[in-house]
Design a protein around this motif. Structure first.
Motif, mmCIF file in Angstrom:
data_model
loop_
_atom_site.group_PDB
_atom_site.id
_atom_site.type_symbol
_atom_site.label_atom_id
_atom_site.label_comp_id
_atom_site.label_asym_id
_atom_site.label_seq_id
_atom_site.Cartn_x
_atom_site.Cartn_y
_atom_site.Cartn_z
ATOM 1 N N ASP A 133 -91.739 -45.436 -24.171
ATOM 2 C CA ASP A 133 -92.043 -44.214 -23.431
ATOM 3 C C ASP A 133 -93.500 -43.835 -23.659
ATOM 4 O O ASP A 133 -94.117 -44.222 -24.662
ATOM 5 C CB ASP A 133 -91.129 -43.066 -23.894
ATOM 6 C CG ASP A 133 -91.296 -41.804 -23.045
ATOM 7 O OD1 ASP A 133 -91.638 -41.928 -21.858
ATOM 8 O OD2 ASP A 133 -91.080 -40.698 -23.579
ATOM 9 N N LYS A 175 -88.759 -39.922 -24.967
ATOM 10 C CA LYS A 175 -87.549 -40.315 -24.255
ATOM 11 C C LYS A 175 -87.649 -41.819 -24.021
ATOM 12 O O LYS A 175 -88.098 -42.277 -22.983
ATOM 13 C CB LYS A 175 -87.442 -39.548 -22.930
ATOM 14 C CG LYS A 175 -86.129 -39.737 -22.202
ATOM 15 C CD LYS A 175 -86.088 -38.879 -20.938
ATOM 16 C CE LYS A 175 -84.768 -39.036 -20.207
ATOM 17 N NZ LYS A 175 -84.729 -38.204 -18.970
ATOM 18 N N GLU A 225 -86.726 -45.313 -23.046
ATOM 19 C CA GLU A 225 -85.801 -45.913 -22.084
ATOM 20 C C GLU A 225 -85.937 -47.423 -22.127
ATOM 21 O O GLU A 225 -87.047 -47.962 -22.097
ATOM 22 C CB GLU A 225 -86.098 -45.403 -20.674
ATOM 23 C CG GLU A 225 -85.161 -45.960 -19.613
ATOM 24 C CD GLU A 225 -85.398 -45.356 -18.239
ATOM 25 O OE1 GLU A 225 -85.391 -46.106 -17.243
ATOM 26 O OE2 GLU A 225 -85.595 -44.123 -18.172
ATOM 27 N N ASN A 252 -83.530 -40.126 -27.161
ATOM 28 C CA ASN A 252 -84.485 -39.061 -27.436
ATOM 29 C C ASN A 252 -84.881 -39.109 -28.911
ATOM 30 O O ASN A 252 -84.043 -38.928 -29.790
ATOM 31 C CB ASN A 252 -83.874 -37.700 -27.101
ATOM 32 C CG ASN A 252 -83.569 -37.566 -25.620
ATOM 33 O OD1 ASN A 252 -84.389 -37.900 -24.776
ATOM 34 N ND2 ASN A 252 -82.374 -37.085 -25.302
#
Length: 421
Positions: A207, A237, A239, A262
């Motif tokens: 991120d 965050k 991903e 997170n």
């Protein structure tokens, strides 16, 4: 067919237990924070970093220190740490040595005065990172495995001298982060017809995020300075790809999906002092606070992880805010050589676990600065980080409750080049 049904049943009924046993964090003196952002600071155990201002690296801790520079300045450093941290259980299969991989940590900074009152700068460094890597056939493989967090902070900043006693600074941060987790069967391999080193699951993600930092410098006189800085927390965050190698753990039928995690980078506040007692000797000190209480769990989620209501993995964490205390001294041996020494206590932030062997750490540091000429200087630093022995009990799905001890040390060396234009 009966064996296959038994395997699926075992995976289904233990899925939640597997997920709750997974952990992901990095091992350092406190949580996954890095303190290796300058070599000059390394030599004094990072005491006084928000107030000393003796090289461009200071803008990373306190942007207000940039007003101390009369000429543009650049610093580039490389720090290497060799970690010897062992987790010991009641057998060789329940133990793993040298679980923190050794690493190189680079950093670079540039400060450019615009006039007598204002300066700008740019830092490229890391505040958080490191990782753990237990052996693949560790018996409690569901709570061991390997974990990595890598971050880079691109930090432009500006400083303004309000009056001869007060300077203020502020910066923004563009943070890139990449994380990776792998967990193994370990002692449960026989139940699933596979090897102990076989993976239960893996995840990796990345991120980009923004943050900010501010600072103030109080110049009581030419020989005494106080610094105060604050770096805001950043909510990442991450991903990436989550893979369930065992059908029934998270994804029906197994396979891969996109999952989001997170991860907070906690806020940091630092108070520092610098006092030039005479033309040869100076002392400096710091108190650094990190808001680790923001870190409550590590988890990843995806709608495809439907077995556990969208949770791919989950590990609750028990973290509290922590402090780092440092004191150091500088001695001007001759016009070319400046000697440094320091001591620091780095308080542990969270409960010690197999995957997060967080420990109190005691720093013993020494270093020197060599002034080659009016433009070039070089810093060298060496630190020994003695980490406290921590005994703890942890539950593994495959090996039940076991007692462990985490102990070891880090040896840190670095070199830095400084140039004033």
């Amino acid at each position: 067919m009966a064996a296959k049904k038994a395997r699926v049943l075992t995976l289904s009924t233990t899925a939640t237990l597997v997920l709750s046993a997974l952990a992901a964090s990095q091992a350092n003196a406190a949580g996954y924070q890095i303190a290796f952002d300058s070599v000059g600071g390394l030599g004094r155990a990072y005491a006084g970093e928000a107030a000393v201002g003796d090289s461009a690296t200071s803008m990373g801790r306190n942007p207000a220190t940039m007003t101390l520079f009369e000429r543009p300045a650049f610093s580039g450093s490389m720090i290497y740490f060799d970690a010897e941290i062992d987790v010991t259980g009641n057998s060789a299969a329940q133990s793993s040595s040298d679980i923190i991989p050794s690493q190189f940590v680079p950093a670079s900074y540039y400060v450019h005065p615009l006039n007598d009152q204002m300066a700008v700068g740019l830092g490229l460094y890391a505040n958080y990172g490191l990782g753990t890597d237990l052996k693949n056939d560790f018996l409690a493989g569901d709570i061991g495995g390997d974990t990595e967090l890598f971050t880079v902070n691109i930090n432009p900043a500006v400083a303004y001298q309000v009056n001869p006693m007060l300077s203020l600074g502020a910066g923004i941060s563009l943070v890139y982060a990449n994380g990776e987790v792998n967990r193994h069967y370990g002692g449960g391999a026989g139940n699933f017809g596979t090897q102990a080193s076989g993976k239960i699951l893996s995840w990796d993600g990345d991120d980009w995020a923004f943050g900010w930092n501010v600072g103030a410098l109080f110049e009581l006189d030419e020989s005494n300075r106080l610094g105060l800085s604050y770096r805001a927390g950043v909510d990442l965050k991450l991903e990436g790809t989550f893979t369930d190698f065992s059908p029934g753990v998270a994804i029906p039928g197994g396979g891969s999906t996109t999952a989001v995690s997170n991860v907070p980078l906690p806020a940091i506040a630092e108070f520092s002092g610098f006092h030039q007692l005479n033309n040869k000797f100076a002392i400096h000190y710091s108190a650094l606070w990190t808001q680790w209480s923001e870190y409550k769990e590590f988890s990843a989620s995806s709608s495809d992880c439907s077995i556990n209501g969208g949770i791919c993995f989950l590990k609750p964490e028990k973290y509290d805010d922590s402090w780092r205390w440092a004191i150091g001294a500088t001695y001007q041996l001759n016009p070319a050589i400046k000697l440094r020494a320091g001591f620091a206590l780095d308080e542990k932030a969270g409960d010690t676990t197999v995957s997060i062997p967080d420990q109190d750490a005691y720093w013993y540091s020494t270093g020197m600065n060599y002034q080659l000429d009016d433009n070039w200087s070089f810093d060298f630093g060496l630190a020994y980080m003695d980490r406290s022995d921590e005994s703890f009990t942890e539950t593994s799905l495959f090996t039940a409750n076991h007692d462990y001890t985490a102990k070891g040390y880090l040896l840190i060396v670095g070199a830095q080049a400084n140039y004033r234009f």
